[in-house]
Write an enzyme that holds these catalytic residues in place. Sequence first.
Site, PDB file in Angstrom:
ATOM      1  N   ASP A 137       0.747   5.104  -6.334  1.00 25.20           N
ATOM      2  CA  ASP A 137       1.371   3.854  -6.775  1.00 25.20           C
ATOM      3  C   ASP A 137       0.305   2.882  -7.248  1.00 25.20           C
ATOM      4  O   ASP A 137      -0.815   2.920  -6.754  1.00 25.20           O
ATOM      5  CB  ASP A 137       2.066   3.193  -5.567  1.00 25.20           C
ATOM      6  CG  ASP A 137       3.571   3.273  -5.627  1.00 25.20           C
ATOM      7  OD1 ASP A 137       4.079   4.085  -6.398  1.00 25.20           O
ATOM      8  OD2 ASP A 137       4.224   2.514  -4.891  1.00 25.20           O
ATOM      9  N   TYR A 152      -1.559  -0.731  -7.109  1.00 22.86           N
ATOM     10  CA  TYR A 152      -1.697  -1.753  -6.077  1.00 22.86           C
ATOM     11  C   TYR A 152      -0.613  -2.809  -6.284  1.00 22.86           C
ATOM     12  O   TYR A 152      -0.236  -3.110  -7.413  1.00 22.86           O
ATOM     13  CB  TYR A 152      -3.064  -2.427  -6.167  1.00 22.86           C
ATOM     14  CG  TYR A 152      -4.248  -1.517  -5.918  1.00 22.86           C
ATOM     15  CD1 TYR A 152      -4.388  -0.823  -4.719  1.00 22.86           C
ATOM     16  CD2 TYR A 152      -5.250  -1.367  -6.871  1.00 22.86           C
ATOM     17  CE1 TYR A 152      -5.492   0.000  -4.481  1.00 22.86           C
ATOM     18  CE2 TYR A 152      -6.356  -0.559  -6.639  1.00 22.86           C
ATOM     19  CZ  TYR A 152      -6.472   0.123  -5.448  1.00 22.86           C
ATOM     20  OH  TYR A 152      -7.557   0.925  -5.221  1.00 22.86           O
ATOM     21  N   PHE A 184      -6.561   3.529  -8.546  1.00 22.77           N
ATOM     22  CA  PHE A 184      -7.635   3.131  -7.640  1.00 22.77           C
ATOM     23  C   PHE A 184      -8.479   1.958  -8.143  1.00 22.77           C
ATOM     24  O   PHE A 184      -9.257   1.386  -7.380  1.00 22.77           O
ATOM     25  CB  PHE A 184      -8.563   4.317  -7.303  1.00 22.77           C
ATOM     26  CG  PHE A 184      -7.883   5.414  -6.552  1.00 22.77           C
ATOM     27  CD1 PHE A 184      -7.577   5.279  -5.207  1.00 22.77           C
ATOM     28  CD2 PHE A 184      -7.531   6.594  -7.196  1.00 22.77           C
ATOM     29  CE1 PHE A 184      -6.924   6.296  -4.510  1.00 22.77           C
ATOM     30  CE2 PHE A 184      -6.879   7.617  -6.501  1.00 22.77           C
ATOM     31  CZ  PHE A 184      -6.575   7.464  -5.154  1.00 22.77           C
ATOM     32  N   HIS A 233      -7.193  11.787   1.652  1.00 22.36           N
ATOM     33  CA  HIS A 233      -7.172  10.556   0.854  1.00 22.36           C
ATOM     34  C   HIS A 233      -8.300   9.619   1.296  1.00 22.36           C
ATOM     35  O   HIS A 233      -8.703   9.630   2.464  1.00 22.36           O
ATOM     36  CB  HIS A 233      -5.809   9.880   1.046  1.00 22.36           C
ATOM     37  CG  HIS A 233      -5.502   8.822   0.049  1.00 22.36           C
ATOM     38  ND1 HIS A 233      -5.935   7.515   0.190  1.00 22.36           N
ATOM     39  CD2 HIS A 233      -4.798   8.853  -1.109  1.00 22.36           C
ATOM     40  CE1 HIS A 233      -5.511   6.803  -0.839  1.00 22.36           C
ATOM     41  NE2 HIS A 233      -4.813   7.597  -1.644  1.00 22.36           N
TER      42      HIS A 233
END
Length: 220
Positions: free
Chosen positions: A65, A67, A78, A187
């Site tokens: 997703d 931020y 990211f 992750h």
Amino acid sequence: MNIKIDNSWKVNLTDEFEKDYFKKLTEFLVEEYKNYTIFPPPDEIFTAFNLCNFENTKVVILGQDPYHGDGQAHGLSFSVKENIKMPPSLINIFKELNLDINKGMPKSGNLTKWAQQGVLLLNATLTVRKDNAGSHQNHGWEIFTDKVIQLISEKKKNLVFILWGAFAQKKAILIEENKHLILSSPHPSPLSAHKGFFNNNHFSKTNNYLKNNNINQIEW
């Protein structure tokens, strides 16, 4: 909604834009942008594609997703814009860069330079409501981004797909592993990074693979 996406992608994805799911997704987004604060801004939804065209794509880093905080999302997984505080996952990515290739912590979390070198920083869902993680999941974006992964897997060769975390790793079934390199690990989130994200050496492994296939390496 005006789809501002690089022509190299547009010609390969024209059929998707005409499908019912994408038309419903567009209608949903028009209402969402009208009634809520949505990230990223409409003209930045396809930033990953506009900075990294189809021909130049050589690495894919898959996120889930965007931020959902003010000023963070700008269309690259990211990544955050200049002068925005780095989220914990991004800090851990830079920590791993230091462990792997001895690269110091940058001042900015903006990953535009990666994208410009051929790193497709792709989120599975390209939009989100402010302060509401996952709010735009299951409205069609995943169908579209799965198609993107399948497309580049099928039409290109010797790509590196970097899959961090269980969600990203589920996308491995879309990739022809005999033609590409798939790198998987936990992750970079603080909840899981200590379980094997650190010292995964994905950045050096990526460059070694590119070098061995006579492809320009990434300056991380």
